[in-house]
Design an enzyme around this catalytic site. Structure first.
Site, PDB file in Angstrom:
ATOM      1  N   LYS A   1       0.903  -0.928   0.010  1.00 25.87           N
ATOM      2  CA  LYS A   1       0.054  -0.092   0.085  1.00 25.87           C
ATOM      3  C   LYS A   1       0.881   1.337   0.123  1.00 25.87           C
ATOM      4  CE  LYS A   1      -4.582   1.016   0.457  1.00 25.87           C
ATOM      5  NZ  LYS A   1      -5.625  -0.066   0.057  1.00 25.87           N
TER       6      LYS A   1
ATOM      7  N   GLY B   1     -24.068   3.662   3.031  1.00 30.10           N
ATOM      8  CA  GLY B   1     -23.180   3.965   1.721  1.00 30.10           C
ATOM      9  C   GLY B   1     -23.474   3.643   0.369  1.00 30.10           C
TER      10      GLY B   1
ATOM     11  N   GLY C   1     -22.071   4.972  -2.571  1.00 30.12           N
ATOM     12  CA  GLY C   1     -21.127   5.484  -3.438  1.00 30.12           C
ATOM     13  C   GLY C   1     -20.655   4.548  -4.631  1.00 30.12           C
TER      14      GLY C   1
ATOM     15  N   VAL D   1     -19.401   1.570  -5.134  1.00 31.81           N
ATOM     16  CA  VAL D   1     -19.767   0.170  -4.796  1.00 31.81           C
ATOM     17  C   VAL D   1     -21.463   0.148  -4.273  1.00 31.81           C
ATOM     18  CG1 VAL D   1     -19.144  -2.294  -3.586  1.00 31.81           C
ATOM     19  CG2 VAL D   1     -17.251  -0.485  -4.020  1.00 31.81           C
TER      20      VAL D   1
HETATM   21  P1  NAD Z   1     -17.401   5.919  -2.124  1.00 36.79           P
HETATM   22  O1  NAD Z   1     -16.443   7.062  -1.662  1.00 36.79           O
HETATM   23  O2  NAD Z   1     -17.652   5.942  -3.670  1.00 36.79           O
HETATM   24  O3  NAD Z   1     -18.552   5.755  -1.382  1.00 36.79           O
HETATM   25  C1  NAD Z   1     -18.853   5.827  -0.188  1.00 36.79           C
HETATM   26  C2  NAD Z   1     -20.163   6.460   0.312  1.00 36.79           C
HETATM   27  O4  NAD Z   1     -20.342   6.116   1.325  1.00 36.79           O
HETATM   28  C3  NAD Z   1     -20.276   7.865  -0.108  1.00 36.79           C
HETATM   29  O5  NAD Z   1     -21.604   8.111  -0.791  1.00 36.79           O
HETATM   30  C4  NAD Z   1     -20.403   8.487   1.337  1.00 36.79           C
HETATM   31  O6  NAD Z   1     -21.322   9.894   1.195  1.00 36.79           O
HETATM   32  C5  NAD Z   1     -21.063   7.677   2.030  1.00 36.79           C
HETATM   33  N1  NAD Z   1     -20.706   7.613   3.517  1.00 36.79           N
HETATM   34  C6  NAD Z   1     -19.544   7.914   4.125  1.00 36.79           C
HETATM   35  N2  NAD Z   1     -19.642   7.786   5.458  1.00 36.79           N
HETATM   36  C7  NAD Z   1     -21.004   7.386   5.744  1.00 36.79           C
HETATM   37  C8  NAD Z   1     -21.738   7.020   7.035  1.00 36.79           C
HETATM   38  N3  NAD Z   1     -21.320   7.036   8.090  1.00 36.79           N
HETATM   39  N4  NAD Z   1     -23.079   6.689   6.741  1.00 36.79           N
HETATM   40  C9  NAD Z   1     -23.260   6.687   5.517  1.00 36.79           C
HETATM   41  N5  NAD Z   1     -22.943   6.613   4.211  1.00 36.79           N
HETATM   42  C10 NAD Z   1     -21.632   7.124   4.435  1.00 36.79           C
HETATM   43  O7  NAD Z   1     -16.630   4.779  -1.944  1.00 36.79           O
HETATM   44  P2  NAD Z   1     -16.779   3.109  -2.568  1.00 36.79           P
HETATM   45  O8  NAD Z   1     -15.608   3.077  -3.574  1.00 36.79           O
HETATM   46  O9  NAD Z   1     -18.226   2.870  -2.728  1.00 36.79           O
HETATM   47  O10 NAD Z   1     -16.272   2.255  -1.303  1.00 36.79           O
HETATM   48  C11 NAD Z   1     -17.103   1.893  -0.359  1.00 36.79           C
HETATM   49  C12 NAD Z   1     -16.399   1.044   0.812  1.00 36.79           C
HETATM   50  O11 NAD Z   1     -15.858  -0.205   0.172  1.00 36.79           O
HETATM   51  C13 NAD Z   1     -15.015   1.533   1.372  1.00 36.79           C
HETATM   52  O12 NAD Z   1     -15.062   1.147   2.642  1.00 36.79           O
HETATM   53  C14 NAD Z   1     -14.096   1.072   0.465  1.00 36.79           C
HETATM   54  O13 NAD Z   1     -12.825   1.016   1.228  1.00 36.79           O
HETATM   55  C15 NAD Z   1     -14.352  -0.214   0.111  1.00 36.79           C
HETATM   56  N6  NAD Z   1     -13.985  -1.064  -0.960  1.00 36.79           N
HETATM   57  C16 NAD Z   1     -14.224  -0.414  -2.311  1.00 36.79           C
HETATM   58  C17 NAD Z   1     -13.925  -1.210  -3.396  1.00 36.79           C
HETATM   59  C18 NAD Z   1     -13.896  -0.471  -4.683  1.00 36.79           C
HETATM   60  O14 NAD Z   1     -13.990  -1.311  -5.833  1.00 36.79           O
HETATM   61  N7  NAD Z   1     -14.269   0.705  -4.813  1.00 36.79           N
HETATM   62  C19 NAD Z   1     -13.127  -2.410  -3.194  1.00 36.79           C
HETATM   63  C20 NAD Z   1     -12.845  -2.878  -2.060  1.00 36.79           C
HETATM   64  C21 NAD Z   1     -13.168  -2.195  -0.758  1.00 36.79           C
END
Ligand code: NAD
Length: 352
Positions: A82, A182, A184, A186
């Site tokens: 990382k 959340g 976002g 995913v």
């Molecule tokens: P993102 O930043 O696109 O979305 C996160 C969403 O969560 C945002 O819309 C934000 O407003 C919301 N949020 C933040 N805090 C919150 C809370 N306390 N309550 C409700 N909503 C909240 O992130 P992402 O890429 O969708 O990833 C989401 C999670 O999955 C993260 O923990 C990330 O590390 C993990 N993850 C993502 C991937 C990937 O392919 N993107 C892969 C493995 C793990």
């Protein structure tokens, strides 16, 4: 253009750890290679504001270790690594800064592969790719794998089905209520897929507009982000922040199972036992969300036909999850502990 200075730090837990600095661009960060036993250390580059240098170092050490577990669980010939940059990505992220980090990655000669993480976007990976070959998650170019989020969501959906078969006796999600925290990259794709499967949705996001549009798209009910874990649902899917499963939230959870995309969902190891004691099935996060790194791995490994390769790896992740859940039940322990034990064995071996 000056070369970044990589200062090697001593570590008893990680193979290589570097402080990375470059004065001209203001780069200040770290790269950690936890393990390269299974292959090159792979894991994303994160940029965020840290309270101290120690906090940034702590983050890169934990995250790189987590990547070793995730990559091994997904059966990938990759180790865990990382990188982090200290700074606000909305104001301090410049092409010069990204290229300086890219040159640091290049200096490690392929022992570490970087990709997108918090604070980074595909166009940033393209900038980094100007100075190093060892970057994945690009939108363009041979083997480019693009946004991993839809594949992460597919993997989470698969994990939910594995869990549902165990808890509710069927993989069929028709009529099951899933609370998604959340919405976002995913979370939204997961909602779309769950909706297609006939599940009912309760959704929450810190961004109220995001929650409202998602609810409209999928006929979902909106919940307060601070209370969505306690929603009247069959399944709770954390897809936002880490540490959501803790001493305060666990007693309030009504769902019989928890499976989502968020990294580091358990605030502490004791929280795995808390969930287990309450009879809530917890699906280990790094197995449930491994689809993203599988998609990135296709780019790193230059897989010629990525679609069937990714599908095969996702199916293998489901089988791994099934094995973990079955053995955990047999041993009367939390799947989180069992997953760690199984994966630690794999991490010591080369992928084959
Ligand atoms: P993102 O930043 O696109 O979305 C996160 C969403 O969560 C945002 O819309 C934000 O407003 C919301 N949020 C933040 N805090 C919150 C809370 N306390 N309550 C409700 N909503 C909240 O992130 P992402 O890429 O969708 O990833 C989401 C999670 O999955 C993260 O923990 C990330 O590390 C993990 N993850 C993502 C991937 C990937 O392919 N993107 C892969 C493995 C793990």
């Amino acid at each position: 253009m000056t070369q970044p200075v990589l200062t090697r730090l001593t570590s008893t837990t990680h193979e290589e750890v570097y402080r990375v600095e470059e004065a001209e661009s203001g780069l200040h960060g770290f790269i950690a290679l936890h393990s390269t036993v299974r292959g090159p250390a792979a894991g994303g580059l994160r940029m965020r504001v840290y309270g101290s240098e120690a906090a940034a170092l702590d983050d890169v050490l934990n995250l790189s270790r987590g990547m070793s577990y995730k990559n091994a669980a997904a059966g990938l010939p990759l180790g865990g690594g990382k990188a982090v940059i200290m700074g606000d990505p909305t104001t301090a992220k410049t092409p010069a800064l990204l290229r300086a980090m890219g040159r640091a990655v290049e200096a490690l000669a392929g022992r570490y592969w970087t990709a997108e993480d918090m604070g980074m976007a595909p166009e940033d990976m393209a900038e980094i790719a100007r100075v190093t070959r060892f970057v994945a998650g690009r939108d363009e170019g041979r083997h480019a794998s693009g946004d991993p989020s839809p594949v992460t969501a597919r993997g989470v959906l698969g994990a939910i089905k594995v869990g549902a078969a165990r808890v509710y006796g069927s993989r069929d999600l028709t009529g099951k209520t899933v609370a998604v925290q959340g919405l976002g990259h995913v979370g939204w794709h997961l909602c779309r897929m769950l909706h297609d499967e006939g599940a009912k949705l309760i959704v929450a996001d810190m961004n109220p507009a995001r929650a409202a549009t998602t609810a409209q798209e999928f006929g979902a009910q909106v919940a307060d982000p601070a209370a969505v874990h306690a929603a009247e649902a069959d399944i709770f899917a954390p897809c936002a922040i880490g540490g959501i499963l803790n001493a305060r939230t666990i007693p309030q959870i009504r769902a019989k199972m928890v499976a989502g995309a968020a990294n580091n969902q358990l605030a502490s190891e004791a929280d795995a036992d808390r969930l287990h004691a309450r009879g809530i099935l917890y699906l280990p996060d790094y197995v449930a969300n491994g689809g993203g790194i599988v998609n990135v791995a296709a780019e790193i490994l230059h897989v010629e036909s990525p679609a069937p390769w990714v599908a095969e790896k996702l199916a293998a992740l489901e089988t791994t999850m099934e094995r973990i859940l079955a053995r955990a039940e047999g041993e009367g322990t939390s799947p989180a502990h069992l997953a760690d034990r199984i994966v630690e064995g794999q991490m010591l071996r080369q992928a084959g």
